[in-house]
Design a protein around this motif. Structure first.
Motif, PDB file in Angstrom:
ATOM      1  N   LEU A  29      28.252  29.163   6.485  1.00  0.00           N
ATOM      2  CA  LEU A  29      27.008  28.408   6.395  1.00  0.00           C
ATOM      3  C   LEU A  29      27.098  27.035   7.051  1.00  0.00           C
ATOM      4  N   GLY A  30      28.330  26.455   7.070  1.00  0.00           N
ATOM      5  CA  GLY A  30      28.478  25.083   7.530  1.00  0.00           C
ATOM      6  C   GLY A  30      28.082  24.111   6.427  1.00  0.00           C
ATOM      7  N   GLU A  31      28.487  22.854   6.604  1.00  0.00           N
ATOM      8  CA  GLU A  31      28.172  21.846   5.591  1.00  0.00           C
ATOM      9  C   GLU A  31      26.665  21.708   5.404  1.00  0.00           C
ATOM     10  N   ASP A  32      25.920  21.658   6.525  1.00  0.00           N
ATOM     11  CA  ASP A  32      24.468  21.507   6.417  1.00  0.00           C
ATOM     12  C   ASP A  32      23.833  22.731   5.764  1.00  0.00           C
ATOM     13  N   GLY A  33      24.326  23.922   6.152  1.00  0.00           N
ATOM     14  CA  GLY A  33      23.782  25.147   5.569  1.00  0.00           C
ATOM     15  C   GLY A  33      24.078  25.241   4.089  1.00  0.00           C
ATOM     16  N   LEU A  34      25.280  24.801   3.688  1.00  0.00           N
ATOM     17  CA  LEU A  34      25.633  24.835   2.260  1.00  0.00           C
ATOM     18  C   LEU A  34      24.743  23.877   1.478  1.00  0.00           C
TER      19      LEU A  34
END
Length: 302
Positions: free
Chosen positions: A220-225
């Motif tokens: 997800l990535g940091e932004d997606g999380l």
């Protein structure tokens, strides 16, 4: 593998109410296709937010109908009980066998006649990396007793190493099952644990570690999380306050099913089917309906 075990519970288990939450809590701790995990009554009470009596009754009912099996000859860290989900293990073996030659092949629904894979000696040895060993004095393995101890005195077992628990085969961190429950937001014992609304719950270190070790942070990535966390809080805003352990388990289930922003739907488990309308996956809809139903008094609380 815990996601596949949870998916079996969602799609094929006949359990209801507290028993279903207990099944999901144990399935969440499954590390491989043997569908074996350890759990204490205390941790199940905290995860399900049910009374100790209700959890014990649920375990008895699940064992009676064959959806869980207590492995009496094994024990987890701190002598915790070891469980197996035999029907889930049979289903995963069936899926693996069917899709061995054709990954896109249709898998027939599970049946009572599906064979449950045996837990042979080699397989049981493999469980040791998850902190599961033969009980002291059984024939299936050596004694785990300090050689300086005496037979007439109390057991002087070597203590389990700090943070030892279910571990992935190639990783050094904790796997889907940790020896300690999340301690943030918690102000009391399991019988008097503080409850908070979803928007006040903070992501604890164990949950963040879980997301990283299971690949959800990379996926997800940091932004997606952060976006997935915000969506979870929006959907849970109207829910009654719960303990930190209950929110942590619910949050992990949500993150595990959150689609990657770059590859939508690529991590949906087999057999999950199309997502329902309303912005929620089928598992999320199940979770919301189940937790909403449990918010209503049933008359069986302690």
């Amino acid at each position: 593998m815990s996601a596949d075990a949870r998916e079996w519970v969602w799609e094929h288990s006949s359990s209801r109410g507290t028993a279903r939450l207990v099944m999901l809590s144990i399935a969440d701790r499954v590390a491989d296709d043997t569908c074996v995990a350890w759990a204490s009554i205390t941790s199940l009470v905290e995860r399900t937010n049910a009374s100790r009596t209700a959890v014990r009754d649920a375990l008895t009912a699940l064992e009676t109908n064959g959806e869980i099996k207590v492995l009496d000859h094994l024990e987890g860290p701190q002598r915790t009980t070891v469980y197996r989900l035999p029907r889930a293990a049979a289903w995963l073996a069936k899926v693996t066998a069917t899709r061995h030659t054709d990954p896109e092949a249709y898998v027939e629904p599970p049946e009572e006649s599906d064979p449950v894979p045996d837990l042979d000696e080699e397989t049981q040895k493999g469980l040791r990396r998850y902190g599961i060993f033969p009980k002291r004095g059984t024939e299936s393995g050596p004694l785990h007793r300090n050689p300086n101890g005496t037979e007439s005195g109390p057991s002087r077992r070597n203590p389990t190493r700090r943070r030892a628990g279910i571990r992935t085969q190639h990783g050094a961190g904790s796997g889907p099952q940790n020896r300690r429950e999340p301690k943030v937001n918690r102000k009391g014992s399991s019988s008097g644990a503080a409850v908070t609304p979803a928007d006040a719950w903070q992501i604890d270190p164990d949950s963040h570690t879980w997301a990283r070790q299971h690949g959800h942070l990379d996926r997800l990535g940091e932004d997606g999380l952060r976006a997935a966390d915000a969506k979870w809080r929006s959907h849970r805003a109207g829910f009654n306050p719960r303990t930190a352990g209950a929110w942590a388990a619910d949050w992990r289930s949500w993150i595990a099913r959150e689609h990657s922003p770059t590859r939508p739907g690529s991590h949906a488990p087999p057999g999950s089917g199309p997502a329902p309308t309303g912005g929620m996956t089928r598992a999320e809809a199940h979770t919301a309906a189940l937790l909403a139903a449990l918010d209503e008094p049933t008359g069986t609380e302690d």
